[in-house]
Structures are given as structure tokens and as C-alpha cells.
Design a protein around this motif. Sequence first.
Motif, PDB file in Angstrom:
ATOM      1  N   SER A 124     -54.005 101.718 140.356  1.00 54.69           N
ATOM      2  CA  SER A 124     -52.687 102.309 140.595  1.00 54.69           C
ATOM      3  C   SER A 124     -52.642 103.765 140.160  1.00 54.69           C
ATOM      4  CB  SER A 124     -51.614 101.489 139.874  1.00 54.69           C
ATOM      5  OG  SER A 124     -51.890 101.407 138.486  1.00 54.69           O
ATOM      6  N   GLY A 161     -52.557  98.820 144.134  1.00 48.82           N
ATOM      7  CA  GLY A 161     -51.349  99.558 143.795  1.00 48.82           C
ATOM      8  C   GLY A 161     -51.413 101.043 144.105  1.00 48.82           C
ATOM      9  N   SER A 162     -52.357 101.479 144.922  1.00 47.29           N
ATOM     10  CA  SER A 162     -52.482 102.895 145.250  1.00 47.29           C
ATOM     11  C   SER A 162     -52.660 103.062 146.753  1.00 47.29           C
ATOM     12  CB  SER A 162     -53.655 103.526 144.494  1.00 47.29           C
ATOM     13  OG  SER A 162     -54.863 102.846 144.782  1.00 47.29           O
ATOM     14  N   GLY A 193     -51.042  94.892 146.024  1.00 47.34           N
ATOM     15  CA  GLY A 193     -50.043  95.517 145.174  1.00 47.34           C
ATOM     16  C   GLY A 193     -49.549  94.513 144.167  1.00 47.34           C
ATOM     17  N   SER A 194     -48.566  94.917 143.382  1.00 46.62           N
ATOM     18  CA  SER A 194     -47.980  93.999 142.399  1.00 46.62           C
ATOM     19  C   SER A 194     -46.466  94.050 142.515  1.00 46.62           C
ATOM     20  CB  SER A 194     -48.416  94.365 140.979  1.00 46.62           C
ATOM     21  OG  SER A 194     -48.019  95.681 140.649  1.00 46.62           O
ATOM     22  N   PRO A 196     -42.779  94.143 140.776  1.00 50.47           N
ATOM     23  CA  PRO A 196     -41.934  94.599 141.892  1.00 50.47           C
ATOM     24  C   PRO A 196     -42.214  96.039 142.308  1.00 50.47           C
ATOM     25  CG  PRO A 196     -40.773  94.903 139.842  1.00 50.47           C
ATOM     26  CD  PRO A 196     -42.149  94.427 139.477  1.00 50.47           C
ATOM     27  N   THR A 197     -43.396  96.565 142.090  1.00 51.25           N
ATOM     28  CA  THR A 197     -43.683  97.954 142.395  1.00 51.25           C
ATOM     29  C   THR A 197     -43.711  98.198 143.902  1.00 51.25           C
ATOM     30  OG1 THR A 197     -46.052  97.525 142.323  1.00 51.25           O
ATOM     31  CG2 THR A 197     -45.019  98.236 140.275  1.00 51.25           C
ATOM     32  N   THR A 198     -43.607  99.480 144.283  1.00 50.77           N
ATOM     33  CA  THR A 198     -43.673  99.855 145.697  1.00 50.77           C
ATOM     34  C   THR A 198     -45.030  99.466 146.262  1.00 50.77           C
ATOM     35  OG1 THR A 198     -42.196 101.730 145.315  1.00 50.77           O
ATOM     36  CG2 THR A 198     -43.542 101.778 147.319  1.00 50.77           C
ATOM     37  N   ASN A 237     -48.230  91.758 148.958  1.00 50.00           N
ATOM     38  CA  ASN A 237     -47.360  92.869 148.571  1.00 50.00           C
ATOM     39  C   ASN A 237     -48.088  94.196 148.769  1.00 50.00           C
ATOM     40  OD1 ASN A 237     -44.717  93.636 147.642  1.00 50.00           O
ATOM     41  ND2 ASN A 237     -45.706  94.390 145.793  1.00 50.00           N
TER      42      ASN A 237
END
Length: 416
Positions: A124, A161-162, A193-194, A196-198, A237
Amino acid sequence: MRTDWSCRVPFHALLLVLAFVGVLPARAQATVWVDDCAGTGTGTQGNPYCKIQTAICAIKATGGTINVLPGTYLEAIRVTANINIISTDGPTVTTLNATGKPCPTSDFCTIGAQPNCSAVYFPSAAGSTSRIEGIRITNTGGGIDQATDLAKIGAGILVFGSSPTITRNEIVGNTISSPTYKLYYGGGIYIQGSVPTTPPRPVITRNLIQGNVVDPPAGNSTTNSDAFGGGIYIGFNASALITGNTIKANRAGDTAKAFQSSSGGGVDNTSRVTAVETKISGNLFTGNLVADGGGSLSLDEYIPGAGATEPARGTIDNNIFESNLADDGAAIDVGETRAKIYNNTIHKNTARDSGGGLYFSVPVTAANVAEFVNNLVTSNQSMGTAGGAGGAFFVEPSTNPIVKFSDLWGNTPTNV
């Protein structure tokens, strides 16, 4: 109120200070060089660093560009923000081979204890400003799903996450392997992703993604093994922009292994992101194979628990799917999804059982069906002898996909 004028800055001096502050340059990004040398180096063109990770560590505070000279780099790398890793001469002469190489730790400068790793890891911290371009990436091993410690993931590239840019690379011959794990995801590229991140949305464009494999050991009557996404796996996600790639001869699973489930020889998409959804556009899918469903592409529901499902999302347009192989859905296996499948050519794919072109299975929620519009489906074949049918489509009972303005021609033994 007392005013001490002796301590005040004259107005003209204050303007001068503000003028200087206004033109202070941003901290300059670095440009460094890497060669596959045996020493250490200082990062200049004449005295380059000898490892890509050394260069990343050296410029991680400012960001910048790492010019990678031709050679073979025996390492696994972890990329932070604002880092551009670009080969000077392209992937035919520049190789990153991470087989048997451990991961750098989260400080980017220390080698960890994990015995093998993803060849390239965008955590991330990489954000949306990093890039890898023009490198041949190969590896046997893969990362570990840190959230559950149950799966091996991303032998080639792991994106968590990136949203990096991955372009003009050859992501080839990446094979997940493990003596203990039986869940394998994303041989070439794994994206997750994870909550509740974007959700991340990496840009994957103009790459050769070839010969990547997810094929865990056979399961048993109590523990299944899973093989998802030989070339690319997109998690629930996460999303991705996948354009202009050749996705070729990737494999998920093995028909000879018992208690094994597999999907998505080329790409497995479980993305449920709606805000900026996955787009798979202008790619060539050829020669991919899977033991079960989706020789080129599988659109799978996400199952969060208690029997609930969330449909896969995305737009799949202007691709060519040809000469792919699966038990069901040799080009595309369509599960619970609201994907839009537009303007594709689906030609000469072969199902060992049903759905030479596409296999439409029953969604849990009746409205969660694909839109299949303005596609060309030709010369596909289903070979099943025990109920196999549907050279172009196999549609399970009680399934009602939206099919419009498409041509089905020359599929055997029947079109639908």
C-alpha cells in the motif's frame, strides 16, 4: 494591547522573505543507475548500484527513476511510492529472477526471513505513483496472504492496496510453489485491497503475460486445494485496468489432481468494485488452459459468508479470445456477475465438456447476470460426451443472461 514595534519585520523585508519562500523548489527526485555488478556502487551511471532494491532504498525518501541496465538481477524487490523502475534496453536483455530469494522487509532496506517471495511487491505504501517498465520478471515461489496465512499468492507481481503502472514487461514463467500451502492465487500478477480502504486500480498495459502457473498439490476429502488466476488474479476489493496485453499459455490447475478446484487460466476476476470497476480491454488471450472453468477468463462471485454472494463486476471489451482450453467455458466462465462483455471476438476455443465459447451458470440472485452484446463467436467446440453441449454457449437451466446483437457461427456440436 501592547505592540512591540522593535520586533516586527519591515514590510519590504517580509515581502522579500515571502518571495523566496514562494520559489523554493520541491525536493528534487533522484535519478540513479543499476547494473548486475558484483560490488556495491554509488548509483551513478559510471558507478551504478548492483541491486535494484539497493537503489529503491537509496531514493525512497525523495522518489525518482531507477535506470536498469541490461543483465540478470537475482533478487526480489519491494517498491515504495514515487519510484519508477525502467530498463534501458527492454525485457529481452533485462531479467529479474526472484527464485529462492527472500523478501525485503517493510523498511525496504533489510532482507527478511521468509525464504521465497513475490518477485515484485507493491504494498500500500507504493500508492499510485510507482512504475515498473521493460523488465522480464520470472520466479518460482510467491508471497503469503498475510491476512489469513492460508494462501500462496503472486509469484510474479503482488499488488496490495496500491495502484502502480505495470507496462511493457514480460511476466513469464512465474510458478507458485509451496510444500505446505494448497491455495494458489495469481501466478503472474495478484491484485488485492483491504476493507474499508479505497480499492486499488493498477494499470497493466502492453505486457506479455505468458506461461505462468497456479497448480497446488491435490487436496483430500476434507481439504480442497484451489488454483485461481494463472496469469492474473483480481481480488474482491480491488479493480484493475488491463489493456493491450498478450495473455498467453497460462495455466490454473490440473485435470489429473483430485479434490482440486480451478478457474481462470488467463485471468480470474472476483472484483466487486463499482466506483471505478475493472476494465479488460484490447487484449489477446490465446492458449490459456484451466482444469475446470474459464480457460481465458473467469468471472466469479465473492462469497463473504453465510451463503451470501456478491457478483463480480467489470467491462470486458474489444478482446480476442482464441485457442483456449477448459472443462467448461473455454473462453469465459460466467458465474454470478454483472460484467459487461462487449465487442469481443471469441474464436476456436475448446471445452472438454460444455461451453466452447462461454459457460453461463446459475447465479444465486437472478438479476446478477452478464450483459453479452455485439460479440462475434465462431468455430468454438464442446467435446463432452456425458451431457456436454453448446459450442458457442452452454446456459444452465433457470439462467437468463442478457444476449444482444451477437453473431454465433460454426460452433459445434451446437451453437447454444
